[in-house]
Design a protein around this motif. Sequence first.
Motif, PDB file in Angstrom:
ATOM      1  N   GLY A 175       0.810  -1.213   0.000  1.00 30.96           N
ATOM      2  CA  GLY A 175       0.000   0.000   0.000  1.00 30.96           C
ATOM      3  C   GLY A 175       0.840   1.257   0.000  1.00 30.96           C
ATOM      4  O   GLY A 175       0.531   2.230  -0.707  1.00 30.96           O
ATOM      5  N   CYS A 176       1.915   1.265   0.790  1.00 38.30           N
ATOM      6  CA  CYS A 176       2.804   2.431   0.830  1.00 38.30           C
ATOM      7  C   CYS A 176       3.488   2.642  -0.522  1.00 38.30           C
ATOM      8  O   CYS A 176       3.641   3.788  -0.976  1.00 38.30           O
ATOM      9  CB  CYS A 176       3.852   2.253   1.928  1.00 38.30           C
ATOM     10  SG  CYS A 176       3.208   2.403   3.606  1.00 38.30           S
ATOM     11  N   ALA A 177       3.900   1.551  -1.145  1.00 40.76           N
ATOM     12  CA  ALA A 177       4.531   1.661  -2.464  1.00 40.76           C
ATOM     13  C   ALA A 177       3.549   2.222  -3.489  1.00 40.76           C
ATOM     14  O   ALA A 177       3.899   3.085  -4.306  1.00 40.76           O
ATOM     15  CB  ALA A 177       5.045   0.292  -2.907  1.00 40.76           C
ATOM     16  N   ASN A 212     -10.171   5.786  -9.961  1.00 43.01           N
ATOM     17  CA  ASN A 212     -11.166   5.241  -9.030  1.00 43.01           C
ATOM     18  C   ASN A 212     -10.717   3.947  -8.352  1.00 43.01           C
ATOM     19  O   ASN A 212     -10.803   3.830  -7.125  1.00 43.01           O
ATOM     20  CB  ASN A 212     -12.498   5.050  -9.751  1.00 43.01           C
ATOM     21  CG  ASN A 212     -13.176   6.374 -10.064  1.00 43.01           C
ATOM     22  OD1 ASN A 212     -12.816   7.408  -9.514  1.00 43.01           O
ATOM     23  ND2 ASN A 212     -14.137   6.358 -10.961  1.00 43.01           N
ATOM     24  N   PRO A 213     -10.250   2.922  -9.081  1.00 42.28           N
ATOM     25  CA  PRO A 213      -9.770   1.716  -8.390  1.00 42.28           C
ATOM     26  C   PRO A 213      -8.539   1.969  -7.526  1.00 42.28           C
ATOM     27  O   PRO A 213      -8.354   1.331  -6.492  1.00 42.28           O
ATOM     28  CB  PRO A 213      -9.460   0.742  -9.529  1.00 42.28           C
ATOM     29  CG  PRO A 213      -9.340   1.578 -10.740  1.00 42.28           C
ATOM     30  CD  PRO A 213     -10.247   2.738 -10.540  1.00 42.28           C
ATOM     31  N   ALA A 219      -8.337   3.215  -0.007  1.00 46.61           N
ATOM     32  CA  ALA A 219      -9.410   3.411   0.972  1.00 46.61           C
ATOM     33  C   ALA A 219      -9.676   2.152   1.775  1.00 46.61           C
ATOM     34  O   ALA A 219     -10.176   2.231   2.910  1.00 46.61           O
ATOM     35  CB  ALA A 219     -10.687   3.851   0.260  1.00 46.61           C
ATOM     36  N   LEU A 220      -9.358   0.987   1.246  1.00 50.22           N
ATOM     37  CA  LEU A 220      -9.525  -0.258   1.983  1.00 50.22           C
ATOM     38  C   LEU A 220      -8.364  -0.510   2.945  1.00 50.22           C
ATOM     39  O   LEU A 220      -8.537  -1.131   3.997  1.00 50.22           O
ATOM     40  CB  LEU A 220      -9.643  -1.443   1.011  1.00 50.22           C
ATOM     41  CG  LEU A 220     -10.931  -1.509   0.182  1.00 50.22           C
ATOM     42  CD1 LEU A 220     -10.831  -2.620  -0.853  1.00 50.22           C
ATOM     43  CD2 LEU A 220     -12.135  -1.751   1.089  1.00 50.22           C
ATOM     44  N   ILE A 221      -7.186  -0.034   2.570  1.00 52.41           N
ATOM     45  CA  ILE A 221      -6.000  -0.287   3.396  1.00 52.41           C
ATOM     46  C   ILE A 221      -5.851   0.725   4.525  1.00 52.41           C
ATOM     47  O   ILE A 221      -5.502   0.364   5.657  1.00 52.41           O
ATOM     48  CB  ILE A 221      -4.726  -0.281   2.516  1.00 52.41           C
ATOM     49  CG1 ILE A 221      -4.763  -1.459   1.545  1.00 52.41           C
ATOM     50  CG2 ILE A 221      -3.467  -0.358   3.382  1.00 52.41           C
ATOM     51  CD1 ILE A 221      -3.563  -1.511   0.626  1.00 52.41           C
ATOM     52  N   ILE A 222      -6.121   1.992   4.243  1.00 53.32           N
ATOM     53  CA  ILE A 222      -5.876   3.054   5.231  1.00 53.32           C
ATOM     54  C   ILE A 222      -6.641   2.843   6.538  1.00 53.32           C
ATOM     55  O   ILE A 222      -6.056   2.990   7.628  1.00 53.32           O
ATOM     56  CB  ILE A 222      -6.197   4.429   4.617  1.00 53.32           C
ATOM     57  CG1 ILE A 222      -5.157   4.766   3.539  1.00 53.32           C
ATOM     58  CG2 ILE A 222      -6.218   5.516   5.680  1.00 53.32           C
ATOM     59  CD1 ILE A 222      -5.448   6.028   2.757  1.00 53.32           C
ATOM     60  N   LEU A 226      -4.780   2.540  10.115  1.00 48.27           N
ATOM     61  CA  LEU A 226      -5.062   3.484  11.195  1.00 48.27           C
ATOM     62  C   LEU A 226      -5.564   2.750  12.450  1.00 48.27           C
ATOM     63  O   LEU A 226      -5.190   3.098  13.576  1.00 48.27           O
ATOM     64  CB  LEU A 226      -6.095   4.509  10.752  1.00 48.27           C
ATOM     65  CG  LEU A 226      -5.617   5.553   9.723  1.00 48.27           C
ATOM     66  CD1 LEU A 226      -6.754   6.461   9.315  1.00 48.27           C
ATOM     67  CD2 LEU A 226      -4.457   6.365  10.291  1.00 48.27           C
ATOM     68  N   GLY A 227      -6.395   1.727  12.248  1.00 44.81           N
ATOM     69  CA  GLY A 227      -6.890   0.951  13.386  1.00 44.81           C
ATOM     70  C   GLY A 227      -5.775   0.266  14.135  1.00 44.81           C
ATOM     71  O   GLY A 227      -5.730   0.282  15.377  1.00 44.81           O
ATOM     72  N   ILE A 228      -4.842  -0.323  13.400  1.00 45.50           N
ATOM     73  CA  ILE A 228      -3.698  -0.997  14.044  1.00 45.50           C
ATOM     74  C   ILE A 228      -2.805   0.035  14.723  1.00 45.50           C
ATOM     75  O   ILE A 228      -2.299  -0.200  15.836  1.00 45.50           O
ATOM     76  CB  ILE A 228      -2.922  -1.819  13.009  1.00 45.50           C
ATOM     77  CG1 ILE A 228      -3.785  -2.981  12.510  1.00 45.50           C
ATOM     78  CG2 ILE A 228      -1.615  -2.346  13.596  1.00 45.50           C
ATOM     79  CD1 ILE A 228      -3.128  -3.804  11.437  1.00 45.50           C
ATOM     80  N   LEU A 229      -2.594   1.180  14.076  1.00 48.19           N
ATOM     81  CA  LEU A 229      -1.756   2.230  14.666  1.00 48.19           C
ATOM     82  C   LEU A 229      -2.334   2.738  15.972  1.00 48.19           C
ATOM     83  O   LEU A 229      -1.629   2.899  16.973  1.00 48.19           O
ATOM     84  CB  LEU A 229      -1.606   3.372  13.665  1.00 48.19           C
ATOM     85  CG  LEU A 229      -0.749   4.557  14.123  1.00 48.19           C
ATOM     86  CD1 LEU A 229       0.692   4.094  14.353  1.00 48.19           C
ATOM     87  CD2 LEU A 229      -0.771   5.674  13.092  1.00 48.19           C
TER      88      LEU A 229
END
Length: 233
Positions: A175-177, A212-213, A219-222, A226-229
């Motif tokens: 995701g970061c890449a 869009n994709p 949007a699925l990864i962030i 954030l929840g784990i962070l």
Amino acid sequence: ICCPTGTLMLARVQYDRIWIWLALVVIAGVLMALPLTNVIVLIGGALLALALLRWHAIALYLAIVAVPFGSWFPLPLGVGNLTAVDIAVALLLVLWFARMIVVERGITIRFPPLTLPFALFIFAALVSITGALSLQHALKELTKWVEMLAIYVYVANNLDATKLKRALAVLFIAGCAEAAIGIYQFFFRWGPKGFLLFGNYLRAFGTFEQPNPFAGYLALIIPVALGILITVV
């Protein structure tokens, strides 16, 4: 004349070693005759195959990376492309079932709670494609949902806390890449002119060819990141 059992076993071991050395010599000769690039690919492929046979979860990590970057290596097939994700998911399932048959001497699958709703959704989608304008395109999209269900069942059956952390780490790295590629596209206007915004910026599309994709993937990864962070901090 009777030969002791120990002598027979020693002779058999020596005989097997001869065949092993001959096979190694033949393999070495073949590799020396090939171009260096082909040799690297063959050796890398062999090492990857051995690793996959030992740790089939590697195929899951490959599938995670293939979601954003698999479009770089398309294989034309009918109306669409056979992507790296399709190959990785198929490989993952084959290795999983093979390991259950060989090691566990039987196929035992535990279906997690969302399996039934997921299956009902896929069944409804299957029924709906009877009215699709293109049956081939509809089946292509339906295949993605089937693969998602297969991954869901696999993860529920095979990933413990350690493997789950590894999978999440691979997911966040990918995701970061992908986000870094999008940032570069946005600021340096690297992409089609039709994606330009106000003349100074460009709608990021990453490796998905469409904005869009790309946005949907991030949007699925962030939220998960954030929840784990928040949990860790």
